[in-house]
Design an enzyme around this catalytic site. Structure first.
Site, PDB file in Angstrom:
ATOM      1  N   GLU A  94       2.985  -0.758   9.258  1.00 59.70           N
ATOM      2  CA  GLU A  94       1.599  -1.193   9.481  1.00 59.70           C
ATOM      3  C   GLU A  94       1.585  -2.531  10.228  1.00 59.70           C
ATOM      4  OE1 GLU A  94      -0.783  -0.984   5.910  1.00 59.70           O
ATOM      5  OE2 GLU A  94       0.427   0.646   5.080  1.00 59.70           O
ATOM      6  N   GLU A 152       2.428  -0.113  -2.523  1.00 59.23           N
ATOM      7  CA  GLU A 152       2.087  -1.440  -3.043  1.00 59.23           C
ATOM      8  C   GLU A 152       2.158  -1.548  -4.567  1.00 59.23           C
ATOM      9  OE1 GLU A 152      -1.676  -2.489  -1.335  1.00 59.23           O
ATOM     10  OE2 GLU A 152      -0.928  -2.361   0.720  1.00 59.23           O
TER      11      GLU A 152
END
Length: 655
Positions: A250, A141
């Site tokens: 995810e 991220e």
């Protein structure tokens, strides 16, 4: 009593039936995985292996979970996952090495250099504990805005540099040094809806800069309301641009509406699973009420029963179509490490640039030849390592690269790459092009030649006084007293200066600076690099002077340093300041300082006198060694340091 006994038998029978069922994925090359549930692999007796054949710890391998206490590593939760995966012969993914969230709080109190040391220690400890890892989320991220604390690691790992993501390239290189056979992944979210272009830009630049990245991970948390056309188009755009294996890392659908969850699962999952460039899908939880979404509403099993989406998933995974899909990683393992690394991501027009194809087989097969294409034309065929080719860029456009490796078992492997021509050659801004000799004065406006992202970075939108052709929008103004000066760059802007230290000694500075701000913490940071590696940093605080007025501030840059070429980066990160010049000097070693091994910046392992491992330091002399040990532990006493270059040990007393 009999009723309770009947209930116990019924529950036991139910769990036994679930545990006896086969894993949903039977394809030997592609997994359907999941995560731990509330810190457990087998939640409340539910056998993980009965459904899934890959595991990612939800939190147990994150840095804050393992080393929340600086002096202790807690591997218990992660060990449970690793041991379970190995006992059932399916992949484990370490999630993750570097993330601007869920890192230990004590990292924030460190300066950038000590953060670099902490990252090295973190990776070394993982390597010592897990010599082999199947997959690793190396960086998580890092797209701008995704994690506000990402800058904690940027300067520690080398800064943005030419690509804007040089620090991530460095993280991948560090990971590859330790786990060359692991599949190394960049992982991020919103890849299918909101940040597709930013994600492509980041991963492509990592790839083109020669980072040892093997795959990209699309988290896929944000797909509950995603339009199927948008999803299809984004998925195709990602792969057509990056052309590298993908993981759905995810995936979940957080909704209370059973029909919505089922419909989206039916629409989306086959597109992911059947893509031959998708290496696997990891769902982010499956027990209702125990996932990260609102009230755990992404769970697929509720009160022990399948939600409709789970019922459909079981049926789909049992189909021939699901069983026969292709994967970029046969047997779920990496067969080759294949990367293209140009000598410079931005290389001067008219100057030859070395292009290195790094190719290492992990499946026991031999490389027969390597073809390198430049701008879609075959440039060379190489049959023996090292695979190096020189190309001279003719303009500032991108040079597109492609390497094809042919192996002894008839397989081919392909990797894309690229670099850019640059208008200005990168070198010191001196009449001779040689580094500025130190001791000496470094004029602030005489930062290295090279241009944006090479020798400087500026976020200004308008130009100031034009002092030199390659200054871009770097703010330079003429002052009658001080001459040319750097004028109040924005936070995050930086300038590089190449210097040559002519004699060993302690480096110090005297900077002529000014600011109109009266805040207590106005200033900038100076970083000292050697061969791209951060060696030291010093924070410079600038007192209030008024508009375009200057004063002198003094301090130390480093402890003892050997003669040689270095780079100083000035990072503007503490408000608006102006810099006229910086005098950099050297002083001889102070009396009584012991030179440990007459070499500069050696790596040492530190142990207590009882033999307990404390950590790793990088130091040059006795005084600095003591200070580095103090950063690891504040406990006075006797410590043993072991030189990792020559394996010699020495006893150090810290008072």
């Amino acid at each position: 009593m009999r009723k309770n006994h009947f209930y116990t038998l019924l529950l036991s029978a139910t769990l036994t039936a679930i545990s006896a069922s086969a894993q949903l994925a039977t394809n030997p090359d592609k997994f359907l995985g999941n995560i731990t549930t509330s810190g457990q692999v087998n939640y409340n007796g539910f056998e993980f292996n009965s459904l899934w054949n890959q595991i990612t710890p939800e939190n147990e391998s994150k840095w804050s979970s393992v080393q929340g206490n600086r002096s202790k590593f807690d591997w218990g939760g992660c060990d449970n996952c690793v041991n379970y995966a190995r006992s059932h012969n399916f992949p484990f993914k370490f999630h993750c090495l570097i993330w601007g969230a869920q890192y230990p709080d004590w990292i924030n109190s460190l300066n950038f250099y000590d953060r670099k040391v902490a990252v090295i220690n973190w990776m070394d400890e993982i390597k010592k504990h897990y010599s082999r890892l199947d997959m690793i989320d190396v960086v998580n991220e890092a797209i701008a805005g995704h994690q506000p604390n990402t800058p904690v690691f940027i300067q520690a790992l080398g800064g943005e540099g030419m690509t804007g993501y040089d620090w991530i390239v460095k993280a991948f290189e560090m990971a590859h040094e330790r786990w060359p056979e692991s599949i190394l992944i960049y992982n991020d979210f919103n890849t299918f809806q909101y940040n597709t272009d930013q994600f492509i830009d980041l991963v492509t630049k990592l790839r083109d800069a020669g980072a040892p990245i093997d795959a990209y991970g699309c988290q896929s948390h944000d797909l509950t309301d995603c339009n199927i056309t948008t999803f299809k188009n984004s998925m195709a755009k990602l792969q057509n641009s990056i052309k590298m294996p993908m993981y759905i890392s995810e995936y979940d659908l957080g909704t209370y509406d059973d029909n919505q969850q089922k419909t989206q699962m039916q629409n989306q999952f086959p597109l992911m699973w059947e893509a031959d460039y998708c290496a696997g899908v990891t769902l982010w939880g499956f027990i209702y009420g125990h996932t990260w979404t609102e009230n755990g509403n992404s769970g697929l099993i509720k009160d022990g029963k399948d939600r409709p989406a789970m019922t459909w998933l079981r049926e789909y995974m049992a189909s021939d179509k699901a069983k026969n899909v292709k994967s970029p990683f046969p047997n779920m393992k990496k067969e080759i490490s294949l990367y293209i690394k140009p000598a410079k991501y931005k290389s001067p027009v008219g100057e030859p640039c070395d292009i290195t194809v790094s190719a290492t087989m992990h499946n026991g097969k031999a490389i027969e030849k390597v073809e390198l294409y430049v701008n879609d034309k075959l440039a060379t065929t190489m049959t023996a390592a090292p695979y190096v080719y020189q190309y001279t860029p003719e303009n500032e456009k991108k040079v597109n690269l492609k390497a094809i490796v042919y192996t002894s078992d008839g397989k081919t492997f392909e990797r894309l790459g690229g670099f850019y021509g640059s208008k200005y050659p990168q070198h010191p801004y001196t009449a001779t092009g040689e580094p500025k000799e130190i001791p000496g004065i470094v004029e602030a406006e005489d930062f290295d030649m090279g241009g944006e992202g090479i020798s400087y970075h500026t976020s200004r939108t308008s130009e100031s006084t034009i002092y030199r052709d390659d200054q871009g929008k770097v703010g330079i103004f003429a002052n009658t007293d001080a001459g040319q000066c750097i004028d109040q760059p924005n936070d995050g802007d930086w300038l590089d200066y190449t210097i040559k230290v002519t004699k060993a000694g302690k480096l110090n500075y005297e900077a002529v600076v000014g600011t109109m701000q009266k805040d207590s913490e106005v200033g900038f940071t100076m970083f000292l690099y050697k061969n791209g590696d951060l060696k030291r940093q010093t924070d410079v605080i600038v007192p209030y002077t008024g508009r375009r007025k200057f004063t002198s501030v003094k301090g130390d840059i480093s402890y003892r340093f050997s003669a040689g070429e270095y780079k100083i980066r000035v990072l503007f990160n503490k408000g608006k300041v102006s810099i006229d010049k910086i005098y950099i000097g050297t002083t001889s070693e102070a009396e009584g300082i012991e030179d440990i091994n007459n070499q500069n910046d050696q790596l040492y392992s530190v142990f207590s006198v009882a033999g307990t491992y404390v950590g790793k330091i990088e130091a040059a002399d006795y005084t600095e060694t003591v200070q580095q040990i103090r950063r690891l532990t504040n406990v006075p006493g006797v410590y043993v340091i072991k030189n990792l270059t020559n394996n010699k040990s020495k006893t150090i007393m810290m008072r």
